[in-house]
Design a protein around this motif. Structure first.
Motif, short mmCIF file in Angstrom:
data_model
loop_
_atom_site.label_atom_id
_atom_site.label_comp_id
_atom_site.label_asym_id
_atom_site.label_seq_id
_atom_site.Cartn_x
_atom_site.Cartn_y
_atom_site.Cartn_z
N PRO A 75 37.86 -27.31 -2.80
CA PRO A 75 38.75 -28.18 -2.02
C PRO A 75 38.80 -29.60 -2.59
N VAL A 76 39.97 -30.01 -3.08
CA VAL A 76 40.10 -31.29 -3.76
C VAL A 76 41.10 -32.18 -3.03
N SER A 77 40.75 -33.45 -2.90
CA SER A 77 41.67 -34.46 -2.36
C SER A 77 41.79 -35.58 -3.39
N LYS A 78 43.02 -35.90 -3.75
CA LYS A 78 43.26 -37.06 -4.61
C LYS A 78 43.85 -38.17 -3.74
N VAL A 79 43.13 -39.28 -3.64
CA VAL A 79 43.46 -40.29 -2.64
C VAL A 79 43.96 -41.57 -3.29
N ASN A 80 44.70 -42.34 -2.52
CA ASN A 80 45.25 -43.61 -2.98
C ASN A 80 44.12 -44.61 -3.22
N ALA A 81 44.07 -45.16 -4.44
CA ALA A 81 42.97 -46.05 -4.81
C ALA A 81 42.95 -47.32 -3.96
N LEU A 82 44.14 -47.84 -3.61
CA LEU A 82 44.19 -49.06 -2.81
C LEU A 82 43.61 -48.82 -1.41
N LEU A 83 43.93 -47.68 -0.82
CA LEU A 83 43.39 -47.36 0.50
C LEU A 83 41.87 -47.25 0.46
N VAL A 84 41.36 -46.65 -0.60
CA VAL A 84 39.90 -46.50 -0.73
C VAL A 84 39.24 -47.86 -0.89
N ARG A 85 39.90 -48.77 -1.64
CA ARG A 85 39.32 -50.11 -1.82
C ARG A 85 39.29 -50.86 -0.49
N HIS A 86 40.36 -50.74 0.29
CA HIS A 86 40.38 -51.37 1.61
C HIS A 86 39.29 -50.77 2.50
N PHE A 87 39.11 -49.46 2.40
CA PHE A 87 38.06 -48.78 3.17
C PHE A 87 36.68 -49.31 2.79
N ALA A 88 36.46 -49.51 1.48
CA ALA A 88 35.16 -50.01 1.01
C ALA A 88 34.89 -51.41 1.57
N LYS A 89 35.92 -52.26 1.54
CA LYS A 89 35.74 -53.62 2.06
C LYS A 89 35.47 -53.60 3.56
N ALA A 90 36.22 -52.73 4.27
CA ALA A 90 36.01 -52.63 5.71
C ALA A 90 34.63 -52.11 6.05
N SER A 91 34.07 -51.32 5.15
CA SER A 91 32.73 -50.76 5.35
C SER A 91 31.63 -51.72 4.89
N GLY A 92 32.03 -52.87 4.35
CA GLY A 92 31.06 -53.85 3.90
C GLY A 92 30.56 -53.62 2.49
N THR A 93 31.21 -52.72 1.74
CA THR A 93 30.81 -52.45 0.36
C THR A 93 31.66 -53.31 -0.57
N LEU A 94 31.13 -54.43 -0.99
CA LEU A 94 31.88 -55.36 -1.83
C LEU A 94 31.58 -55.17 -3.31
N ASP A 101 31.31 -46.56 -6.52
CA ASP A 101 32.66 -46.00 -6.29
C ASP A 101 32.60 -44.53 -5.92
N ALA A 102 31.70 -43.79 -6.55
CA ALA A 102 31.55 -42.37 -6.22
C ALA A 102 31.06 -42.21 -4.78
N PHE A 103 30.13 -43.07 -4.37
CA PHE A 103 29.65 -43.03 -2.99
C PHE A 103 30.77 -43.35 -2.01
N VAL A 104 31.56 -44.39 -2.31
CA VAL A 104 32.65 -44.78 -1.41
C VAL A 104 33.66 -43.64 -1.27
N TYR A 108 34.55 -41.89 2.13
CA TYR A 108 35.94 -41.86 2.58
C TYR A 108 36.35 -40.44 2.98
N GLY A 109 35.95 -39.48 2.16
CA GLY A 109 36.24 -38.08 2.48
C GLY A 109 35.57 -37.65 3.76
N GLN A 110 34.36 -38.13 3.99
CA GLN A 110 33.59 -37.74 5.17
C GLN A 110 34.18 -38.33 6.44
N ARG A 111 34.65 -39.58 6.36
CA ARG A 111 35.11 -40.28 7.56
C ARG A 111 36.61 -40.11 7.82
N MET A 112 37.39 -39.99 6.75
CA MET A 112 38.85 -40.03 6.90
C MET A 112 39.53 -38.67 6.75
N SER A 113 38.81 -37.66 6.27
CA SER A 113 39.37 -36.31 6.09
C SER A 113 40.74 -36.32 5.42
#
Length: 310
Positions: A75-94, A101-104, A108-113
């Motif tokens: 099962p593969v998801s290819k996600v928008n890089a900008l959305l992932v970066r916003h997610f990282a910042k919102a999660s406090g990962t600067l 990046d691999a962790f983020v 993202y996959g775990q929280r946003m499905s």
């Protein structure tokens, strides 16, 4: 290893694939080569309960990996890089490293499905590469033609030769695109359905086949949002902001925008729809985007009928 749901993030670069497995927090690294990808797949198969593998588009460096993962029925998801970066910042990962990046991505996959990618066959993969090459040649042609506008350019003859070569290459790529379609009964059937819409020509249809494989599989609101032509509300309290489009697949949206212009001229239904919008005060470009949204809805319904009949 105890059974639990697992999410994997893969940060893709030209030479390496950095992997994070959650909730185990295992970090792995593999070469971005066929043997390296084979080792990666063998390793992640040892993790039970695999829910989703998440990665970002990286200018084509991810294609070989995606194809191998899909071929392995993962099962593969290819996600928008900008959305992932916003997610990282919102999660406090600067901070930003390949491992982070691999962790983020896994988080993202775990929280946003995110939505899983549609599995595509070799013919569609080949067409995707050809469509991408045609786009590159088109951009190079525009650049070279812009250089011709400089007066008294001593390199004018060389630029004209380059333009001739690029035009020849572009035609060759289009010929290969047609051969690719003709060799696949499935793609041929899809092409015939897409060409039933006025304004959609061969090249636009190829863009849709290659870059919007979800067409016919989603509801009309979902497909419009995926293309990026669904209006987004910007309201707060008593304030009602202007609705605007955003996100989505830019190349698909651009192709359909240019297809909408002749469609407005030659499709009576779309012409009346466009005229009604402009007479009600909608700006021309806004009305064209509304026509694009209607075209997407129509094509989505026609493709759904093809899938149901098939």
């Amino acid at each position: 290893m105890s059974y639990t749901t697992r999410f994997i993030g893969i940060d893709v670069s030209k030479s390496a694939l950095d992997v994070c497995v959650l909730p185990d927090r295992h970090n792995l690294s593999f070469a971005n080569t066929e043997p390296g990808i084979a080792d990666l797949i063998a390793r992640i198969r040892t993790y039970p309960g695999l829910e989703r593998i998440v990665l970002e588009p990286t200018g084509g460096y991810e294609r070989m990996l995606v194809r191998a993962l899909q071929a392995a029925q993962l099962p593969v998801s290819k996600v928008n890089a900008l959305l992932v970066r916003h997610f990282a910042k919102a999660s406090g990962t600067l901070s930003k490293t390949d491992r982070i990046d691999a962790f983020v991505l896994a988080d993202y996959g775990q929280r946003m499905s995110p939505r899983l990618m549609i599995k595509t066959d070799d013919a569609r993969h080949e067409l995707t590469d050809l469509v991408a090459r045609r786009r590159q040649l088109t951009h190079m042609l525009i650049q070279e033609k812009n250089r011709l506008e400089k007066p008294d350019n001593p390199a004018r003859t060389l630029i004209e030769q380059s333009i001739g070569f690029l035009k020849h290459q572009k035609q060759e790529v289009e010929n290969l695109m047609r051969q690719c379609i003709d060799a696949s009964p499935v793609l041929t059937a899809i092409l015939q359905v897409l060409l039933t819409q006025k304004g959609v020509g061969f090249v636009t249809a190829c863009v849709l086949i290659a870059e919007l494989p979800e067409i016919g599989l989603l509801e009309k609101g979902q497909i419009a949002k995926l293309v990026g032509v669904a209006p987004i509300n910007r309201d707060s309290g008593m304030f009602q902001g202007k609705r605007m489009i955003g996100g989505g697949r830019r190349e698909v949206r651009n192709a359909l925008y240019y297809a909408a212009l002749p469609a407005i001229r030659f499709d009576p239904g779309l012409r009346d729809f466009y005229k009604r919008l402009t007479e009600n005060g909608k700006p021309g470009k806004v009305a064209v985007i509304a026509v694009v949204r209607k075209m997407v809805t129509i094509l989505n319904a026609r493709m759904r009928d093809l899938i149901l009949d098939g």
